[in-house]
Design a protein around this motif. Structure first.
Motif, short mmCIF file in Angstrom:
data_model
loop_
_atom_site.label_atom_id
_atom_site.label_comp_id
_atom_site.label_asym_id
_atom_site.label_seq_id
_atom_site.Cartn_x
_atom_site.Cartn_y
_atom_site.Cartn_z
N VAL A 53 0.83 -1.20 0.00
CA VAL A 53 0.00 0.00 0.00
C VAL A 53 0.87 1.25 0.00
N LEU A 54 0.58 2.16 -0.92
CA LEU A 54 1.19 3.49 -0.91
C LEU A 54 0.21 4.42 -0.19
N PRO A 55 0.45 4.70 1.11
CA PRO A 55 -0.48 5.55 1.87
C PRO A 55 -0.08 7.02 1.75
N GLY A 103 -1.30 1.94 12.06
CA GLY A 103 -2.27 2.65 12.88
C GLY A 103 -2.99 3.74 12.09
N TYR A 104 -2.76 3.81 10.78
CA TYR A 104 -3.41 4.80 9.92
C TYR A 104 -4.64 4.20 9.26
N THR A 105 -5.64 5.03 9.02
CA THR A 105 -6.80 4.67 8.22
C THR A 105 -6.80 5.57 6.99
N SER A 106 -7.64 5.24 6.02
CA SER A 106 -7.66 6.05 4.79
C SER A 106 -9.09 6.39 4.40
N GLU A 107 -9.23 7.47 3.64
CA GLU A 107 -10.53 7.87 3.11
C GLU A 107 -10.91 7.03 1.91
N CYS A 133 -4.86 9.48 4.31
CA CYS A 133 -4.44 8.64 5.46
C CYS A 133 -4.15 9.49 6.69
N ARG A 134 -4.69 9.03 7.82
CA ARG A 134 -4.52 9.72 9.10
C ARG A 134 -4.23 8.69 10.19
N PRO A 149 5.97 3.27 12.14
CA PRO A 149 5.50 4.13 11.04
C PRO A 149 6.33 5.40 10.94
N VAL A 150 6.66 5.78 9.71
CA VAL A 150 7.44 6.98 9.45
C VAL A 150 6.83 7.68 8.24
N GLU A 151 6.49 8.96 8.39
CA GLU A 151 6.00 9.75 7.27
C GLU A 151 7.19 10.37 6.55
N LEU A 152 7.20 10.24 5.22
CA LEU A 152 8.26 10.82 4.39
C LEU A 152 7.63 11.72 3.34
#
Length: 183
Positions: A53-55, A103-107, A133-134, A149-152
């Motif tokens: 998955v590409l979130p 731990g993220y969900t998506s719209e 994704c949040r 999890p790491v946001e880039l």
């Protein structure tokens, strides 16, 4: 294509190992009549295929996971993903794996294609893009998972892709970036 090589004939197959992955030995007859054994790997018995998955967050960041991988024997960056249960749709597995690992969900979720996991693999890996994704879900890791999890930014993610050995699953990452218009 008319200039393609002639496909080999599958003569037989036997299971050599069935653990996290299965290994089968396939016996092939080549176009010239010789026969050879070829090891192929795939999902363990009773498991379907996989999904990556590409979130994408609302501000365009990419949610990745940092985790230890036994193959490269080091901590690497990955897109979230995992095995699709038998009978489960790839999109449903993508939603489930995204939340379990990050731990993220998506719209929204969109399955954009699939690729072979490797040249000697029977494993089909679906690729999905999750938007909006949040971090409002609950991380729920498997017994032997340790995902951080790491946001880039897109730039940071593309730099990880270009760094030798920094990521696994680069085929799925490039396919997802292309479909998302981020290459």
């Amino acid at each position: 294509m008319s200039n393609d090589p002639i496909a080999w004939d599958l003569v037989g197959e036997r299971l050599a190992y069935d653990g996290f992955l299965s290994v089968k030995v396939r016996r092939y007859r080549l176009p010239d009549g010789r026969e050879c054994d070829w090891d192929v790997f795939g999902p363990k018995a009773g498991v379907g295929t996989g999904v990556s998955v590409l979130p994408l967050t609302p501000d365009g960041r990419i949610v990745t996971v940092r985790m230890f991988r036994a193959g490269p024997d080091q901590v690497v960056t990955n897109l979230p993903g995992g095995l699709i249960d038998l009978g489960e749709e790839p999109a449903a597995a993508a939603v489930r794996e995204l939340e379990e690992e990050t731990g993220y969900t998506s719209e929204s979720i969109e399955v954009v294609g699939w690729c072979h996991a490797a040249a000697s693999s029977t494993f089909r890996k679906y690729v999905a893009i999750a938007r909006g994704c949040r971090p409002d879900g609950k991380q729920s890791l498997d017994e032997f998972e340790d995902c951080v999890p790491v946001e880039l930014t897109v730039g940071q993610f593309r730099a990880e892709l270009r760094t030798p050995g920094a990521m696994t699953g680069t085929d799925a990452a490039y396919l997802a970036l292309d479909h998302a218009g981020l290459l």
